[in-house]
Design a protein around this motif. Structure first.
Motif, mmCIF file in Angstrom:
data_model
loop_
_atom_site.group_PDB
_atom_site.id
_atom_site.type_symbol
_atom_site.label_atom_id
_atom_site.label_comp_id
_atom_site.label_asym_id
_atom_site.label_seq_id
_atom_site.Cartn_x
_atom_site.Cartn_y
_atom_site.Cartn_z
ATOM 1 N N GLN A 12 -4.990 -6.441 -12.858
ATOM 2 C CA GLN A 12 -6.511 -6.430 -12.849
ATOM 3 C C GLN A 12 -6.843 -5.897 -11.677
ATOM 4 O O GLN A 12 -6.834 -6.170 -10.431
ATOM 5 C CB GLN A 12 -7.187 -8.215 -12.869
ATOM 6 N N ALA A 13 -7.792 -4.749 -11.932
ATOM 7 C CA ALA A 13 -8.499 -4.102 -10.800
ATOM 8 C C ALA A 13 -9.876 -4.576 -10.566
ATOM 9 O O ALA A 13 -10.338 -5.425 -11.462
ATOM 10 C CB ALA A 13 -8.660 -2.561 -11.207
ATOM 11 N N PRO A 14 -10.491 -4.343 -9.569
ATOM 12 C CA PRO A 14 -11.435 -5.074 -9.050
ATOM 13 C C PRO A 14 -12.817 -4.579 -10.057
ATOM 14 O O PRO A 14 -12.839 -3.390 -10.326
ATOM 15 C CB PRO A 14 -11.956 -4.328 -7.776
ATOM 16 N N GLY A 15 -13.240 -5.557 -10.576
ATOM 17 C CA GLY A 15 -14.686 -5.680 -11.544
ATOM 18 C C GLY A 15 -14.121 -5.040 -12.945
ATOM 19 O O GLY A 15 -14.917 -4.552 -13.787
ATOM 20 N N LYS A 16 -12.901 -5.118 -13.284
ATOM 21 C CA LYS A 16 -12.358 -4.848 -14.501
ATOM 22 C C LYS A 16 -11.443 -6.103 -15.126
ATOM 23 O O LYS A 16 -11.069 -6.960 -14.553
ATOM 24 C CB LYS A 16 -11.260 -3.451 -14.326
ATOM 25 N N GLN A 17 -11.330 -5.808 -16.293
ATOM 26 C CA GLN A 17 -10.715 -6.866 -17.025
ATOM 27 C C GLN A 17 -9.232 -6.831 -16.815
ATOM 28 O O GLN A 17 -8.614 -5.676 -16.478
ATOM 29 C CB GLN A 17 -11.063 -6.849 -18.536
ATOM 30 N N VAL A 26 -3.272 1.854 -4.086
ATOM 31 C CA VAL A 26 -2.371 3.436 -3.905
ATOM 32 C C VAL A 26 -4.139 4.107 -3.409
ATOM 33 O O VAL A 26 -4.866 4.423 -4.013
ATOM 34 C CB VAL A 26 -2.454 3.884 -5.271
ATOM 35 N N SER A 27 -3.977 4.721 -2.213
ATOM 36 C CA SER A 27 -4.803 5.318 -1.366
ATOM 37 C C SER A 27 -4.304 6.200 -0.573
ATOM 38 O O SER A 27 -3.276 5.980 0.193
ATOM 39 C CB SER A 27 -5.852 4.320 -0.717
ATOM 40 N N SER A 28 -4.965 7.493 -0.277
ATOM 41 C CA SER A 28 -4.606 8.369 0.817
ATOM 42 C C SER A 28 -5.562 8.340 1.978
ATOM 43 O O SER A 28 -5.332 8.761 2.997
ATOM 44 C CB SER A 28 -4.961 9.873 0.139
ATOM 45 N N SER A 47 0.772 -1.225 0.069
ATOM 46 C CA SER A 47 0.041 0.053 0.154
ATOM 47 C C SER A 47 0.822 0.909 -0.175
ATOM 48 O O SER A 47 1.810 1.380 0.815
ATOM 49 C CB SER A 47 -0.943 -0.075 1.308
ATOM 50 N N VAL A 48 0.246 2.275 -0.401
ATOM 51 C CA VAL A 48 1.314 3.706 -0.811
ATOM 52 C C VAL A 48 0.264 4.705 -1.117
ATOM 53 O O VAL A 48 -0.749 4.379 -1.631
ATOM 54 C CB VAL A 48 2.446 3.313 -1.992
ATOM 55 N N GLN A 49 0.714 5.741 -0.851
ATOM 56 C CA GLN A 49 -0.170 7.080 -1.177
ATOM 57 C C GLN A 49 0.059 7.482 -2.469
ATOM 58 O O GLN A 49 1.038 6.973 -3.038
ATOM 59 C CB GLN A 49 0.404 8.165 -0.119
ATOM 60 N N PRO A 55 -4.488 6.512 -7.488
ATOM 61 C CA PRO A 55 -5.353 5.431 -7.265
ATOM 62 C C PRO A 55 -6.011 4.431 -8.364
ATOM 63 O O PRO A 55 -6.006 3.229 -7.962
ATOM 64 C CB PRO A 55 -6.575 6.474 -6.793
ATOM 65 N N GLU A 56 -5.785 4.998 -9.655
ATOM 66 C CA GLU A 56 -6.270 3.879 -10.608
ATOM 67 C C GLU A 56 -5.294 2.881 -10.853
ATOM 68 O O GLU A 56 -5.383 2.074 -11.554
ATOM 69 C CB GLU A 56 -6.614 4.884 -12.052
#
Length: 116
Positions: free
Chosen positions: A38-43, A114-116, A10-12, A86-87
């Motif tokens: 692969q992101a959640p809900g994506k290909q 990636v999240s603040s 995890s990172v900002q 974040p993306e």
């Protein structure tokens, strides 16, 4: 070919991470290695590749921020990820195409958040 990925976490936003992918087995037959995500809900999407001749290719969304490299002495491919957004949050998978028919092997995913 067996692939072991590591380095997620995890990172900002704006931060950096480096993913590693260690290959074992029939490494002499590897033609191309790379990373998908692969992101959640994506290909699942291609992130970057590197050939045995060290030619690289990147998804437009990561150009200028990510760098793929290889250390043949360690049978390892790296993905340096800078200026993370974040993306970029996803599970990242290492892949290798080997042999005459480019048989593809996948490693287990490593999670990047990636999240603040």
């Amino acid at each position: 070919v067996q692939l072991q990925a590591s380095g997620g976490g995890s990172v900002q936003p704006g931060g950096s991470l480096r993913l590693s992918c260690a290959a074992s087995g029939s490494i002499f037959s590897i033609n191309v290695m790379g990373w998908y995500r692969q992101a959640p809900g994506k290909q699942r999407e291609l992130v970057a590749t590197i050939t045995s001749g060290a030619s690289t290719n990147y998804a437009d969304s990561v150009k200028g921020r990510f760098t793929i490299s290889r250390d043949d002495a360690k049978n390892t491919v790296y993905l340096q990820m800078n200026n993370l957004k974040p993306e970029d949050t996803a599970d990242y998978y290492c892949v290798a195409n080997s042999g005459r028919y480019n048989v593809r092997d996948w490693g287990k995913g490593t999670q990047v958040t990636v999240s603040s």
